[in-house]
Design a protein around this motif. Structure first.
Motif, PDB file in Angstrom:
ATOM      1  N   ALA A 136      -6.851   7.131   7.237  1.00 13.16           N
ATOM      2  CA  ALA A 136      -6.467   6.923   5.833  1.00 13.16           C
ATOM      3  C   ALA A 136      -5.110   6.271   5.663  1.00 13.16           C
ATOM      4  O   ALA A 136      -4.772   5.835   4.561  1.00 13.16           O
ATOM      5  N   PHE A 174     -14.011   9.165  -7.484  1.00 13.57           N
ATOM      6  CA  PHE A 174     -14.142   7.851  -6.866  1.00 13.57           C
ATOM      7  C   PHE A 174     -13.408   7.822  -5.526  1.00 13.57           C
ATOM      8  O   PHE A 174     -13.905   7.265  -4.537  1.00 13.57           O
ATOM      9  N   GLY A 175     -12.231   8.424  -5.476  1.00 12.71           N
ATOM     10  CA  GLY A 175     -11.483   8.476  -4.221  1.00 12.71           C
ATOM     11  C   GLY A 175     -12.224   9.259  -3.148  1.00 12.71           C
ATOM     12  O   GLY A 175     -12.242   8.873  -1.970  1.00 12.71           O
ATOM     13  N   GLU A 202       0.829  -1.201   0.000  1.00  7.89           N
ATOM     14  CA  GLU A 202       0.000   0.000   0.000  1.00  7.89           C
ATOM     15  C   GLU A 202       0.866   1.255   0.000  1.00  7.89           C
ATOM     16  O   GLU A 202       0.620   2.208  -0.744  1.00  7.89           O
ATOM     17  N   ALA A 242     -15.332   9.480  -2.791  1.00  9.28           N
ATOM     18  CA  ALA A 242     -16.462   8.680  -2.307  1.00  9.28           C
ATOM     19  C   ALA A 242     -16.078   7.776  -1.147  1.00  9.28           C
ATOM     20  O   ALA A 242     -16.956   7.320  -0.399  1.00  9.28           O
ATOM     21  N   TRP A 243     -14.785   7.529  -0.967  1.00  3.23           N
ATOM     22  CA  TRP A 243     -14.339   6.660   0.108  1.00  3.23           C
ATOM     23  C   TRP A 243     -14.164   7.399   1.435  1.00  3.23           C
ATOM     24  O   TRP A 243     -13.870   6.774   2.455  1.00  3.23           O
ATOM     25  N   ILE A 244     -14.285   8.719   1.432  1.00  3.09           N
ATOM     26  CA  ILE A 244     -14.155   9.472   2.681  1.00  3.09           C
ATOM     27  C   ILE A 244     -15.305   9.081   3.610  1.00  3.09           C
ATOM     28  O   ILE A 244     -16.473   9.126   3.210  1.00  3.09           O
ATOM     29  N   PRO A 245     -15.025   8.675   4.844  1.00  2.00           N
ATOM     30  CA  PRO A 245     -16.095   8.247   5.759  1.00  2.00           C
ATOM     31  C   PRO A 245     -17.164   9.323   5.929  1.00  2.00           C
ATOM     32  O   PRO A 245     -16.864  10.529   5.907  1.00  2.00           O
ATOM     33  N   GLU A 246     -18.406   8.898   6.127  1.00  2.00           N
ATOM     34  CA  GLU A 246     -19.536   9.818   6.184  1.00  2.00           C
ATOM     35  C   GLU A 246     -19.423  10.816   7.317  1.00  2.00           C
ATOM     36  O   GLU A 246     -19.961  11.928   7.226  1.00  2.00           O
ATOM     37  N   TRP A 272      -2.265   6.828   2.573  1.00  4.58           N
ATOM     38  CA  TRP A 272      -2.928   7.636   1.559  1.00  4.58           C
ATOM     39  C   TRP A 272      -2.977   9.105   1.964  1.00  4.58           C
ATOM     40  O   TRP A 272      -3.114   9.974   1.112  1.00  4.58           O
TER      41      TRP A 272
END
Length: 325
Positions: free
Chosen positions: A257, A286-287, A227, A289-293, A260
């Protein structure tokens, strides 16, 4: 046969293996002999079992043909190491009927390897991880081997490094492993001065120096190392960069994160500036969209990313509209 003749014959065989066809003039010139002497040397190799064809005339020359019985091959150190590592990889994976053949070939090869090459093979096999998604462009084999040995032996190293912006810096690191990603080999190492895990593109290193100073091995999984390497590779390979403001402290974002968020910086005690990168604008979205709500954020730049997200958001709303009212 004199020592000079033996050395010249070995050199001749190496040249014939390196190129499909040689003109007689070029081959004689490379060996520093006359074409008459070259013909005698060719005859000696034929007597030893090598099938060498000759083409006469102005464009004539020599080529080494495959034969029914394989005579001894001449391989340099780097070629032997690559061959042995490849055979080890095949036997480790167990690929059907060929694994037994590979194991037999590996046993014969390693029996003949000198200890200095066996150390390189062992280090590369245990501390260099290929990316399953593809192969990596080659870096200098000798440098890769030295880095693999440093990883295996837990030896601190120094080198100069050219970063993505062209700046050259010196680093003092504790190497952990080598990872092959799409864009090349990367050394994953603990950066001593900064106190962080970093990944360095091997083809951007120079002035390498092994210090002989040892350190206790670090506990880092192969997945985590991969990673870190992928994140580092993205800094060089991706053409679109966006900047986000995350409403969270820097350390909290990094805890969530991981690598990243390596380039994120604290804006205030409660907000963080986070640069992200991707090959396309769609990849940036798209990236995001991965941020936590639970984390609010703002897209600061570039303008085309904000425009794309607004347009895409409108499309998403239309797609989720209840047509039944």
């Amino acid at each position: 046969m004199s020592g000079v003749m033996i050395a010249r014959s070995l050199r001749l065989l190496s040249l014939l293996q390196a190129r499909r066809f040689w003109s007689g003039h070029a081959l004689a010139a490379d060996l520093g002999v006359s074409e008459r002497t070259l013909r005698r040397d060719i005859d000696r190799l034929r007597e030893a079992g090598y099938r060498i064809t000759a083409e006469r005339g102005a464009g004539g020359g020599y080529s080494l043909e495959p034969g029914a019985a394989l005579p001894p091959l001449l391989l340099d150190d780097d070629e032997l190491v690559v061959l042995a590592v490849g055979l080890r990889s095949v036997t480790a994976r167990g690929v059907g009927h060929s694994d037994l053949t590979a194991l037999s070939a590996l046993a014969k090869l390693e029996q003949l390897l000198p200890s200095r090459l066996r150390r390189r093979v062992s280090a590369l096999q245990s501390h260099a991880f290929p990316d399953e998604g593809g192969s990596a462009p080659s870096a200098a084999p000798d440098l890769i081997a030295q880095l693999a040995l440093a990883c295996r032996d837990s030896e601190r190293v120094r080198f100069r490094y050219t970063d993505a912006n062209g700046a050259i810096e010196s680093y003092f690191v504790e190497p952990h492993c080598l990872v092959s990603v799409e864009h090349g080999w990367y050394l994953v190492a603990w950066e001593i001065d900064g106190g962080t895990w970093e990944a360095f593109g091997v083809n951007r290193m120079d002035s390498y120096f092994a210090t002989a100073a040892r350190f206790p091995p670090h506990g880092l999984s192969q997945e985590r190392a991969a990673e870190i390497a992928h994140v580092a590779a993205g800094r060089f390979a991706r053409g679109h960069v966006g900047l986000l403001r995350i409403h969270a402290p820097l350390e909290e974002l990094r805890a969530v994160a991981g690598p990243w968020a390596r380039d994120a910086t604290a804006e205030t005690d409660s907000t963080t500036l986070w640069p992200i990168s991707a090959d396309q604008l769609q990849g940036l979205a798209f990236g995001i969209a991965w941020i936590p709500e639970e984390y609010e954020f703002e897209v600061l730049e570039p303008a085309e990313l904000r425009s794309f997200i607004r347009s895409f958001g409108t499309r998403l709303l239309r797609a989720t509209h209840d047509s039944q009212g």
